[in-house]
Design an enzyme around this catalytic site. Structure first.
Site, PDB file in Angstrom:
ATOM      1  N   TYR A   1       9.109  -8.890   6.594  1.00 44.85           N
ATOM      2  CA  TYR A   1       8.687 -10.281   6.458  1.00 44.85           C
ATOM      3  C   TYR A   1       9.646 -11.098   5.600  1.00 44.85           C
ATOM      4  CZ  TYR A   1       4.235  -9.119   8.642  1.00 44.85           C
ATOM      5  OH  TYR A   1       3.266  -8.723   9.528  1.00 44.85           O
TER       6      TYR A   1
ATOM      7  N   ASP B   1      -0.328  -5.518   6.981  1.00 48.46           N
ATOM      8  CA  ASP B   1      -0.843  -6.558   7.875  1.00 48.46           C
ATOM      9  C   ASP B   1      -1.631  -5.919   9.016  1.00 48.46           C
ATOM     10  OD1 ASP B   1      -1.235  -9.032   8.933  1.00 48.46           O
ATOM     11  OD2 ASP B   1       0.837  -9.368   9.568  1.00 48.46           O
TER      12      ASP B   1
ATOM     13  N   LYS C   1       6.043   5.342   6.425  1.00 40.77           N
ATOM     14  CA  LYS C   1       6.631   6.080   7.543  1.00 40.77           C
ATOM     15  C   LYS C   1       7.938   6.692   7.022  1.00 40.77           C
ATOM     16  CE  LYS C   1       6.650   7.095  12.029  1.00 40.77           C
ATOM     17  NZ  LYS C   1       5.608   7.829  12.741  1.00 40.77           N
TER      18      LYS C   1
ATOM     19  N   ASP D   1       0.919   6.163  11.165  1.00 39.72           N
ATOM     20  CA  ASP D   1       0.253   6.395  12.456  1.00 39.72           C
ATOM     21  C   ASP D   1      -0.969   7.290  12.281  1.00 39.72           C
ATOM     22  OD1 ASP D   1       2.326   8.034  11.690  1.00 39.72           O
ATOM     23  OD2 ASP D   1       3.024   8.507  13.697  1.00 39.72           O
TER      24      ASP D   1
END
Ligand code: NAD
Length: 340
Positions: free
Chosen positions: A124, A229, A171, A205
């Site tokens: 972002y 988000d 991740k 995930d």
């Protein structure tokens, strides 16, 4: 003395929700002076920019903002006002609680999660460029300073609110440097809270699957911007959708409170949207200002009205409008406790 609060009604359903929310907050008797400023589509017409300088100046002065959703053009046009505000005011922590409510249909009845999302960097940061005509590159920035700061916010929040566990989401198996640094920073901060708050980490995930299957195993989640988000919308879905999900953007110098949902343009001006998320964002603001008892009262009144089921909006299966829901919450605030 009245509290000065910068009020940004926003676009689409925003102005109706802002009206409903300020009426409820005024009914607490605390006393607010709403300093109305325009941002978003309306400001483009009047100021030539969706984020005029007077909006930032007003929040810098009042240090508190209550904001409706703002329309962001997809793919082109102005940069997101929301991202601009968060960066200009360094509102580094995005707090999004997700708690089940009686009367709101959802898969679970006992979800009580708090999402703490880093709000200033990651993808972002807005650093993107084309590489030739047919490729595009976005740069993901993760810093130790911002990661440690958000982790500390999550742990402090846990301590202050009697929460027992913080889960860092990442991740780092794939993005070994950027997400690796985020995870390492969370671990460093976690060590300072050892014995007081439990710490664990999950790959994003797997986290999504776990939240869908066993949300009760989790408490406070801390995430970099993008995962935060996405996972906070997932958490909102677990407790009945965007209409009931509040949010806060917290910095050292200022804080801005806003619903998680967007401007839902198709419902604009129809007295149809659910103001719950914005009213609950207002309750987060009360807590931030030190009015914990009043915040609790507003939250209870909203929960009571929804649980009673007589005055709910269309998204919750009812027939009451935005203003009517606010009236019911105000009546509940004034009712002797326990009366629905
Ligand atoms: P949205 O949240 O506006 O709408 C998604 C769905 O949820 C729609 O079906 C909508 O009708 C419903 N919904 C949302 N809020 C509701 C409410 N209070 N009551 C009843 N139903 C509600 O998301 P979108 O359609 O993806 O985005 C619309 C615009 O909002 C876009 O321009 C987007 O950029 C912007 N947006 C702004 C913010 C913000 O200001 N913080 C956040 C998200 C999206």
């Amino acid at each position: 003395m009245a509290h000065r609060v910068t009020l940004i009604p926003g676009d689409g359903i925003g102005p109706e929700l802002a009206e409903a929310t300020t009426r409820v907050l005024d009914a607490t008797g605390i006393g607010f002076e709403w300093e109305r400023v325009e941002a978003g589509e309306a400001a483009i017409a009047s100021h030539g920019t969706p984020l005029p300088d007077d909006v930032i100046a007003s929040i810098r002065e009042t240090r508190i903002g209550l904001k409706g959703p703002i329309t962001t053009p997809v793919g082109s046009g102005f940069r997101s006002v929301n991202v601009g505000l968060r960066q200009a005011l360094d509102l580094y922590a995005n707090l999004r609680p997700a708690r089940s409510m009686e009367g709101v249909e959802s898969r679970y009845t006992d979800v009580d999660l708090v999402i703490v999302r880093e709000n200033t960097e990651d993808l972002y940061a807005g650093i993107e460029h084309m590489v030739g005509r047919d490729a595009a590159e976005s740069i993901k920035i993760i810093t130790r300073a911002a990661s440690e700061r958000i982790a500390r916010y999550a742990f402090d929040y846990a301590v202050a609110n009697g929460r027992h566990k913080v889960t860092a989401v990442h991740k780092a198996n794939i993005m070994k440097l950027s997400d690796g640094l985020f995870l390492e920073s969370c671990r460093t901060v976690a060590a300072e809270y050892e014995g007081r708050v439990e710490f664990e980490d999950r790959i994003v995930d797997n986290m999504c699957m776990q939240l869908v299957q066993k949300p009760d195993l989790y408490d406070v989640l801390v995430l970099p911007n993008l995962y935060g988000d996405i996972v906070s919308d997932l958490a909102a879905g677990l407790v009945g959708g965007l209409g009931v999900a509040p949010g806060a953007n917290i910095g050292v110098q200022a804080a801005v409170f806003e619903p998680v949902h967007g401007s839902a343009p198709k419902y604009a001006g129809m007295d149809r949207a659910n103001p719950t998320a914005m009213i609950l964002s207002g309750a987060l603001m009360l807590r931030h200002l030190g009015y914990a008892t009043e915040a609790e009262k507003v939250e209870s009144a909203v929960r009571e009205v929804i649980a009673a089921g007589r005055s709910t909006t269309a998204d919750l299966g009812g027939t009451t409008g935005t203003a009517g829901f606010a009236d019911a919450v105000i009546a509940q605030l004034r009712a002797p406790s326990g009366v629905r």
